[in-house]
Design a protein around this motif. Structure first.
Motif, PDB file in Angstrom:
ATOM      1  N   LEU A 119       0.826  -1.204   0.000  1.00 10.69           N
ATOM      2  CA  LEU A 119       0.000   0.000   0.000  1.00 10.69           C
ATOM      3  C   LEU A 119       0.860   1.254   0.000  1.00 10.69           C
ATOM      4  O   LEU A 119       0.625   2.171  -0.784  1.00 10.69           O
ATOM      5  CB  LEU A 119      -0.932   0.027   1.220  1.00 10.69           C
ATOM      6  CG  LEU A 119      -1.628   1.370   1.485  1.00 10.69           C
ATOM      7  CD1 LEU A 119      -2.600   1.699   0.359  1.00 10.69           C
ATOM      8  CD2 LEU A 119      -2.320   1.374   2.825  1.00 10.69           C
ATOM      9  N   LEU A 120       1.864   1.302   0.860  1.00  8.57           N
ATOM     10  CA  LEU A 120       2.615   2.544   1.060  1.00  8.57           C
ATOM     11  C   LEU A 120       3.218   3.100  -0.228  1.00  8.57           C
ATOM     12  O   LEU A 120       3.276   4.313  -0.411  1.00  8.57           O
ATOM     13  CB  LEU A 120       3.717   2.347   2.105  1.00  8.57           C
ATOM     14  CG  LEU A 120       3.238   2.216   3.539  1.00  8.57           C
ATOM     15  CD1 LEU A 120       4.397   1.931   4.463  1.00  8.57           C
ATOM     16  CD2 LEU A 120       2.485   3.462   3.981  1.00  8.57           C
ATOM     17  N   GLU A 121       3.653   2.252  -1.116  1.00  7.51           N
ATOM     18  CA  GLU A 121       4.277   2.736  -2.355  1.00  7.51           C
ATOM     19  C   GLU A 121       3.274   3.408  -3.293  1.00  7.51           C
ATOM     20  O   GLU A 121       3.656   4.032  -4.275  1.00  7.51           O
ATOM     21  CB  GLU A 121       5.031   1.607  -3.070  1.00  7.51           C
ATOM     22  CG  GLU A 121       4.153   0.520  -3.640  1.00  7.51           C
ATOM     23  CD  GLU A 121       3.854  -0.620  -2.673  1.00  7.51           C
ATOM     24  OE1 GLU A 121       3.419  -1.678  -3.148  1.00  7.51           O
ATOM     25  OE2 GLU A 121       4.047  -0.457  -1.455  1.00  7.51           O
ATOM     26  N   HIS A 122       1.988   3.293  -2.981  1.00  6.09           N
ATOM     27  CA  HIS A 122       0.945   3.950  -3.782  1.00  6.09           C
ATOM     28  C   HIS A 122       0.577   5.322  -3.235  1.00  6.09           C
ATOM     29  O   HIS A 122      -0.279   5.996  -3.796  1.00  6.09           O
ATOM     30  CB  HIS A 122      -0.298   3.062  -3.849  1.00  6.09           C
ATOM     31  CG  HIS A 122      -0.040   1.792  -4.591  1.00  6.09           C
ATOM     32  ND1 HIS A 122      -0.145   1.679  -5.954  1.00  6.09           N
ATOM     33  CD2 HIS A 122       0.362   0.580  -4.138  1.00  6.09           C
ATOM     34  CE1 HIS A 122       0.177   0.449  -6.318  1.00  6.09           C
ATOM     35  NE2 HIS A 122       0.487  -0.240  -5.235  1.00  6.09           N
ATOM     36  N   LEU A 123       1.222   5.710  -2.133  1.00  4.46           N
ATOM     37  CA  LEU A 123       0.951   6.996  -1.500  1.00  4.46           C
ATOM     38  C   LEU A 123       2.138   7.926  -1.723  1.00  4.46           C
ATOM     39  O   LEU A 123       3.268   7.472  -1.882  1.00  4.46           O
ATOM     40  CB  LEU A 123       0.732   6.803   0.010  1.00  4.46           C
ATOM     41  CG  LEU A 123      -0.356   5.822   0.420  1.00  4.46           C
ATOM     42  CD1 LEU A 123      -0.376   5.667   1.927  1.00  4.46           C
ATOM     43  CD2 LEU A 123      -1.708   6.243  -0.110  1.00  4.46           C
ATOM     44  N   THR A 124       1.870   9.235  -1.696  1.00  2.00           N
ATOM     45  CA  THR A 124       2.983  10.172  -1.704  1.00  2.00           C
ATOM     46  C   THR A 124       3.706  10.055  -0.375  1.00  2.00           C
ATOM     47  O   THR A 124       3.188   9.459   0.583  1.00  2.00           O
ATOM     48  CB  THR A 124       2.492  11.617  -1.888  1.00  2.00           C
ATOM     49  OG1 THR A 124       1.710  11.989  -0.748  1.00  2.00           O
ATOM     50  CG2 THR A 124       1.678  11.782  -3.170  1.00  2.00           C
ATOM     51  N   TYR A 125       4.875  10.648  -0.284  1.00  2.00           N
ATOM     52  CA  TYR A 125       5.624  10.607   0.966  1.00  2.00           C
ATOM     53  C   TYR A 125       4.790  11.189   2.104  1.00  2.00           C
ATOM     54  O   TYR A 125       4.703  10.600   3.185  1.00  2.00           O
ATOM     55  CB  TYR A 125       6.947  11.366   0.815  1.00  2.00           C
ATOM     56  CG  TYR A 125       7.765  11.353   2.074  1.00  2.00           C
ATOM     57  CD1 TYR A 125       8.594  10.279   2.369  1.00  2.00           C
ATOM     58  CD2 TYR A 125       7.687  12.402   2.984  1.00  2.00           C
ATOM     59  CE1 TYR A 125       9.336  10.249   3.538  1.00  2.00           C
ATOM     60  CE2 TYR A 125       8.419  12.373   4.165  1.00  2.00           C
ATOM     61  CZ  TYR A 125       9.241  11.302   4.427  1.00  2.00           C
ATOM     62  OH  TYR A 125       9.961  11.270   5.594  1.00  2.00           O
ATOM     63  N   ALA A 126       4.171  12.349   1.869  1.00  2.00           N
ATOM     64  CA  ALA A 126       3.366  13.007   2.908  1.00  2.00           C
ATOM     65  C   ALA A 126       2.171  12.144   3.309  1.00  2.00           C
ATOM     66  O   ALA A 126       1.858  12.023   4.503  1.00  2.00           O
ATOM     67  CB  ALA A 126       2.900  14.376   2.434  1.00  2.00           C
ATOM     68  N   GLU A 127       1.499  11.534   2.337  1.00  2.00           N
ATOM     69  CA  GLU A 127       0.353  10.670   2.646  1.00  2.00           C
ATOM     70  C   GLU A 127       0.790   9.452   3.447  1.00  2.00           C
ATOM     71  O   GLU A 127       0.124   9.048   4.407  1.00  2.00           O
ATOM     72  CB  GLU A 127      -0.332  10.223   1.354  1.00  2.00           C
ATOM     73  CG  GLU A 127      -1.026  11.331   0.606  1.00  2.00           C
ATOM     74  CD  GLU A 127      -1.391  10.971  -0.822  1.00  2.00           C
ATOM     75  OE1 GLU A 127      -2.172  11.744  -1.421  1.00  2.00           O
ATOM     76  OE2 GLU A 127      -0.888   9.955  -1.364  1.00  2.00           O
ATOM     77  N   GLY A 128       1.921   8.847   3.062  1.00  2.00           N
ATOM     78  CA  GLY A 128       2.432   7.691   3.782  1.00  2.00           C
ATOM     79  C   GLY A 128       2.841   8.035   5.203  1.00  2.00           C
ATOM     80  O   GLY A 128       2.550   7.290   6.139  1.00  2.00           O
ATOM     81  N   ALA A 129       3.508   9.180   5.366  1.00  2.00           N
ATOM     82  CA  ALA A 129       3.916   9.606   6.711  1.00  2.00           C
ATOM     83  C   ALA A 129       2.693   9.830   7.591  1.00  2.00           C
ATOM     84  O   ALA A 129       2.687   9.441   8.770  1.00  2.00           O
ATOM     85  CB  ALA A 129       4.766  10.874   6.614  1.00  2.00           C
ATOM     86  N   ARG A 130       1.660  10.434   7.014  1.00  2.00           N
ATOM     87  CA  ARG A 130       0.445  10.669   7.803  1.00  2.00           C
ATOM     88  C   ARG A 130      -0.209   9.344   8.200  1.00  2.00           C
ATOM     89  O   ARG A 130      -0.641   9.161   9.341  1.00  2.00           O
ATOM     90  CB  ARG A 130      -0.534  11.527   7.024  1.00  2.00           C
ATOM     91  CG  ARG A 130      -1.808  11.763   7.802  1.00  2.00           C
ATOM     92  CD  ARG A 130      -2.738  12.707   7.149  1.00  2.00           C
ATOM     93  NE  ARG A 130      -3.930  12.807   7.993  1.00  2.00           N
ATOM     94  CZ  ARG A 130      -4.980  13.478   7.683  1.00  2.00           C
ATOM     95  NH1 ARG A 130      -5.027  14.154   6.562  1.00  2.00           N
ATOM     96  NH2 ARG A 130      -6.026  13.504   8.485  1.00  2.00           N
ATOM     97  N   LEU A 131      -0.297   8.405   7.253  1.00  2.00           N
ATOM     98  CA  LEU A 131      -0.908   7.119   7.567  1.00  2.00           C
ATOM     99  C   LEU A 131      -0.099   6.364   8.619  1.00  2.00           C
ATOM    100  O   LEU A 131      -0.669   5.744   9.519  1.00  2.00           O
ATOM    101  CB  LEU A 131      -1.084   6.272   6.303  1.00  2.00           C
ATOM    102  CG  LEU A 131      -1.759   4.919   6.501  1.00  2.00           C
ATOM    103  CD1 LEU A 131      -3.147   5.067   7.131  1.00  2.00           C
ATOM    104  CD2 LEU A 131      -1.855   4.170   5.186  1.00  2.00           C
TER     105      LEU A 131
END
Length: 140
Positions: free
Chosen positions: A51-63
């Motif tokens: 999942l994480l690779e489908h998010l931007t860095y900021a989105e992944g950090a927030r999740l």
């Protein structure tokens, strides 16, 4: 608001696990917005695979911050993402067999002549590295 949940599966896609709260955009859960419907410390296990690779860095950090927030004391987080080094090392070795196996296993129709995978193989050993970095909706 959801009460205590033993197990969360973030970005489940079609893989719905019994006993887990399976969350995915397809099911109406935009995980880019975090996990606001779960209280602090409400989950014993959080699992996410590819999942994480489908998010931007900021989105992944927030999740990830949200994952930490909802995790109960002593809880476990298990994450899986593509092994970029595996692809980079195969490229550096010039391993065309790795490239062919990758496309045979992960592309519809494998490497049939004229298929997208067959055309990607024109890049030689670089092909899987290029694809893992740019295709499949990967962002980070």
């Amino acid at each position: 608001m959801v009460g205590l949940v033993s197990k969360l599966h973030l970005g489940c896609g079609p893989f719905r696990f019994p006993g887990f709260e399976n969350l995915d955009l397809e099911l109406g859960h935009d995980l880019r917005e975090g996990l606001p419907w779960f209280p602090d410390g409400s989950c014993e296990l959080v699992y996410s695979c590819h999942l994480l690779e489908h998010l931007t860095y900021a989105e992944g950090a927030r999740l990830l911050a949200e994952t930490h927030r909802v995790l109960a004391p002593g809880g476990v987080v298990r994450l899986a993402v593509p092994d970029f080094r595996l692809f980079a090392d195969a490229y550096l070795r010039g391993d065309i067999r790795f490239a062919r196996r990758y496309f045979e296993n992960y592309y519809p129709n494998g490497v049939e002549p004229g298929s997208p995978a067959d055309e990607a193989l024109d890049l030689g050993a670089l092909a899987p590295l290029y694809v893992i970095a740019r295709d499949w909706g990967h962002k980070a």
